[in-house]
Design a protein around this motif. Sequence first.
Motif, PDB file in Angstrom:
ATOM      1  N   TRP A   1       0.836  -1.217   0.000  1.00 38.26           N
ATOM      2  CA  TRP A   1       0.000   0.000   0.000  1.00 38.26           C
ATOM      3  C   TRP A   1       0.868   1.263   0.000  1.00 38.26           C
ATOM      4  CZ3 TRP A   1      -4.897   0.505  -1.405  1.00 38.26           C
ATOM      5  CH2 TRP A   1      -5.446   1.781  -1.319  1.00 38.26           C
TER       6      TRP A   1
ATOM      7  N   VAL B   1       1.399   1.846  -3.558  1.00 43.96           N
ATOM      8  CA  VAL B   1       0.168   2.400  -4.159  1.00 43.96           C
ATOM      9  C   VAL B   1       0.068   3.891  -3.842  1.00 43.96           C
ATOM     10  CG1 VAL B   1      -2.373   2.396  -4.057  1.00 43.96           C
ATOM     11  CG2 VAL B   1      -1.123   0.227  -4.087  1.00 43.96           C
ATOM     12  N   GLU B   2       0.344   4.218  -2.580  1.00 45.95           N
ATOM     13  CA  GLU B   2       0.240   5.619  -2.155  1.00 45.95           C
ATOM     14  C   GLU B   2       1.210   6.497  -2.954  1.00 45.95           C
ATOM     15  OE1 GLU B   2      -2.214   7.300  -0.663  1.00 45.95           O
ATOM     16  OE2 GLU B   2      -1.964   6.309   1.251  1.00 45.95           O
TER      17      GLU B   2
ATOM     18  N   THR C   1       0.140   6.640  -6.776  1.00 47.22           N
ATOM     19  CA  THR C   1      -1.124   7.278  -7.158  1.00 47.22           C
ATOM     20  C   THR C   1      -1.302   8.660  -6.521  1.00 47.22           C
ATOM     21  OG1 THR C   1      -2.429   6.179  -5.410  1.00 47.22           O
ATOM     22  CG2 THR C   1      -2.237   5.035  -7.529  1.00 47.22           C
ATOM     23  N   LEU C   2      -0.882   8.816  -5.258  1.00 46.81           N
ATOM     24  CA  LEU C   2      -1.012  10.120  -4.578  1.00 46.81           C
ATOM     25  C   LEU C   2       0.331  10.473  -3.932  1.00 46.81           C
ATOM     26  CD1 LEU C   2      -4.482   9.640  -2.785  1.00 46.81           C
ATOM     27  CD2 LEU C   2      -4.043  10.578  -5.067  1.00 46.81           C
ATOM     28  N   PRO C   3       1.308  10.854  -4.744  1.00 43.36           N
ATOM     29  CA  PRO C   3       2.681  11.033  -4.242  1.00 43.36           C
ATOM     30  C   PRO C   3       2.817  12.123  -3.178  1.00 43.36           C
ATOM     31  CG  PRO C   3       2.493  11.773  -6.527  1.00 43.36           C
ATOM     32  CD  PRO C   3       1.220  11.069  -6.194  1.00 43.36           C
ATOM     33  N   GLY C   4       1.787  12.954  -3.027  1.00 38.37           N
ATOM     34  CA  GLY C   4       1.882  14.024  -2.025  1.00 38.37           C
ATOM     35  C   GLY C   4       1.623  13.560  -0.593  1.00 38.37           C
ATOM     36  N   ILE C   5       1.161  12.327  -0.398  1.00 37.26           N
ATOM     37  CA  ILE C   5       0.785  11.895   0.962  1.00 37.26           C
ATOM     38  C   ILE C   5       2.010  11.682   1.857  1.00 37.26           C
ATOM     39  CG2 ILE C   5      -0.378  10.107   2.343  1.00 37.26           C
ATOM     40  CD1 ILE C   5      -2.368  11.821   0.853  1.00 37.26           C
TER      41      ILE C   5
ATOM     42  N   ARG D   1      -8.021   6.359  -8.010  1.00 39.53           N
ATOM     43  CA  ARG D   1      -6.592   6.540  -7.729  1.00 39.53           C
ATOM     44  C   ARG D   1      -5.775   6.318  -9.007  1.00 39.53           C
ATOM     45  NH1 ARG D   1      -3.610   6.133  -2.822  1.00 39.53           N
ATOM     46  NH2 ARG D   1      -4.903   6.349  -0.978  1.00 39.53           N
TER      47      ARG D   1
ATOM     48  N   ARG E   1      -6.085  14.234  -8.661  1.00 44.56           N
ATOM     49  CA  ARG E   1      -5.009  13.860  -7.725  1.00 44.56           C
ATOM     50  C   ARG E   1      -4.991  14.824  -6.536  1.00 44.56           C
ATOM     51  NH1 ARG E   1      -1.140  13.101 -11.322  1.00 44.56           N
ATOM     52  NH2 ARG E   1       0.034  15.008 -11.100  1.00 44.56           N
TER      53      ARG E   1
ATOM     54  N   LEU F   1      -8.039  14.085  -4.208  1.00 48.31           N
ATOM     55  CA  LEU F   1      -7.891  12.841  -3.451  1.00 48.31           C
ATOM     56  C   LEU F   1      -6.776  12.964  -2.411  1.00 48.31           C
ATOM     57  CD1 LEU F   1      -8.339  10.023  -6.154  1.00 48.31           C
ATOM     58  CD2 LEU F   1     -10.009  10.819  -4.470  1.00 48.31           C
ATOM     59  N   THR F   2      -5.690  13.658  -2.777  1.00 52.59           N
ATOM     60  CA  THR F   2      -4.583  13.843  -1.823  1.00 52.59           C
ATOM     61  C   THR F   2      -5.067  14.582  -0.587  1.00 52.59           C
ATOM     62  OG1 THR F   2      -2.929  13.855  -3.582  1.00 52.59           O
ATOM     63  CG2 THR F   2      -2.288  14.872  -1.500  1.00 52.59           C
TER      64      THR F   2
ATOM     65  N   VAL G   1      -7.395  12.182   1.458  1.00 58.43           N
ATOM     66  CA  VAL G   1      -6.677  11.101   2.157  1.00 58.43           C
ATOM     67  C   VAL G   1      -5.873  11.678   3.306  1.00 58.43           C
ATOM     68  CG1 VAL G   1      -4.818   9.381   1.928  1.00 58.43           C
ATOM     69  CG2 VAL G   1      -6.605   9.522   0.188  1.00 58.43           C
ATOM     70  N   ARG G   2      -5.236  12.834   3.073  1.00 57.49           N
ATOM     71  CA  ARG G   2      -4.451  13.448   4.151  1.00 57.49           C
ATOM     72  C   ARG G   2      -5.354  13.828   5.322  1.00 57.49           C
ATOM     73  NH1 ARG G   2      -1.184  17.532   1.736  1.00 57.49           N
ATOM     74  NH2 ARG G   2       0.389  15.953   1.382  1.00 57.49           N
TER      75      ARG G   2
ATOM     76  N   LEU H   1      -6.211  10.637   7.196  1.00 55.79           N
ATOM     77  CA  LEU H   1      -5.085  10.149   8.001  1.00 55.79           C
ATOM     78  C   LEU H   1      -4.883  11.028   9.233  1.00 55.79           C
ATOM     79  CD1 LEU H   1      -2.328   9.074   5.456  1.00 55.79           C
ATOM     80  CD2 LEU H   1      -3.367   7.684   7.259  1.00 55.79           C
TER      81      LEU H   1
ATOM     82  N   TYR I   1      -3.020   1.575   8.795  1.00 54.62           N
ATOM     83  CA  TYR I   1      -3.613   2.131   7.559  1.00 54.62           C
ATOM     84  C   TYR I   1      -3.020   1.433   6.327  1.00 54.62           C
ATOM     85  CZ  TYR I   1      -3.832   5.494   3.655  1.00 54.62           C
ATOM     86  OH  TYR I   1      -3.981   6.067   2.422  1.00 54.62           O
TER      87      TYR I   1
END
Lengths: 190, 190
Positions: free
Chosen positions: A159, A162-163, A166-170, B110, B120, B123-124, B127-128, B131, B154
């Motif tokens: 995961w 995947v993160e 798909t969402l490189p900013g996390i 994603r 993107r 969603l970022t 998701v942030r 979290l 997570y």
Amino acid sequence: MRTNPERRQALLDAAIEVLAAEGARGLTFRAVDKQAGVPAGTASNYFANRDELLTQAGIRFYEVIQPTEETMALVSNGPKTKEHITTLMKEVVGRLESHRTAYLALLELRLEATRRPELRAVLTERVRADLDFNVRNHLASEMPGDADSVLLLYLALNWLIVEHLTLPGIFDERQSLALIKTAVERAIPS
Amino acid sequence: MRTNPERRQALLDAAIEVLAAEGARGLTFRAVDKQAGVPAGTASNYFANRDELLTQAGIRFYEVIQPTEETMALVSNGPKTKEHITTLMKEVVGRLESHRTAYLALLELRLEATRRPELRAVLTERVRADLDFNVRNHLASEMPGDADSVLLLYLALNWLIVEHLTLPGIFDERQSLALIKTAVERAIPS
């Protein structure tokens, strides 16, 4: 069916590019021929139908991401410590992320597998073989940790990839490396 | 733009169905209208373009999978033990898996986000926020475990859900529940 192995492999690599760029619905013989730069009709001489193209692309993924023999030697010959496992896990994550297109294509194939029992059967067999190999290899290496350690790292690091993809900013690079280290420390009971 | 909230929500739920069944490339205004059983042209009265439909479907996912207030109360009022956290984690995994269509749609989104910067970004942010909320909520609950525990759970549990939904043959029910238990035990340092 044609059997030139280099041509067949180039077509599967093209299929992986198409999957990552266009999704499973975009994967047509025509798109693969175009991506591979071969005459229209070539892919249909190598694969009986779309199902076969999808399953063979899934199998090709596991060839593409194979570690080098040098990396495999590192696993067997390295020190039997958590620090070394952290190094190995960073290599795995880095390697899979460097095969960005192939990894994204595999996610597309997993989603397509919810609609195609044959593809699901092939991917299930391949993932199970991969997990079994990793557990056996880990236990044989006499590294610290048990089968559950391997499974927990498999789950968490997939995961994490995947993160990133798909969402490189996390998670930034620093956080990711710290998370891999913590995942190893905690997945392996002291 | 039309603003009937129930109609708008029904269109987004239809978009989620289409995403899960057909992939992001299959998501058209026409497909959404058909899935929702409304006259052709309806969805295009509610969403300016396909990008907006995609981002709103992503936001809708987080509404759909919300825990009930009863579940949230369990988090704040339950015993401060690893056993209770295991119970809570089984609830989260079970809840997300019961929203199979929505979860598969989010994976499609994603993958689509790799091609669409606006999606993107949305969603970022989502998701942030999710979290951050989970970390804050965990720390405020005085449960055992730290911010890394929350992040590791997570990561591991999301891939466990991907595994179940895409290749259900890999881990059976018994193995999954055992993995959730072990994940909690190890993610939380003693």
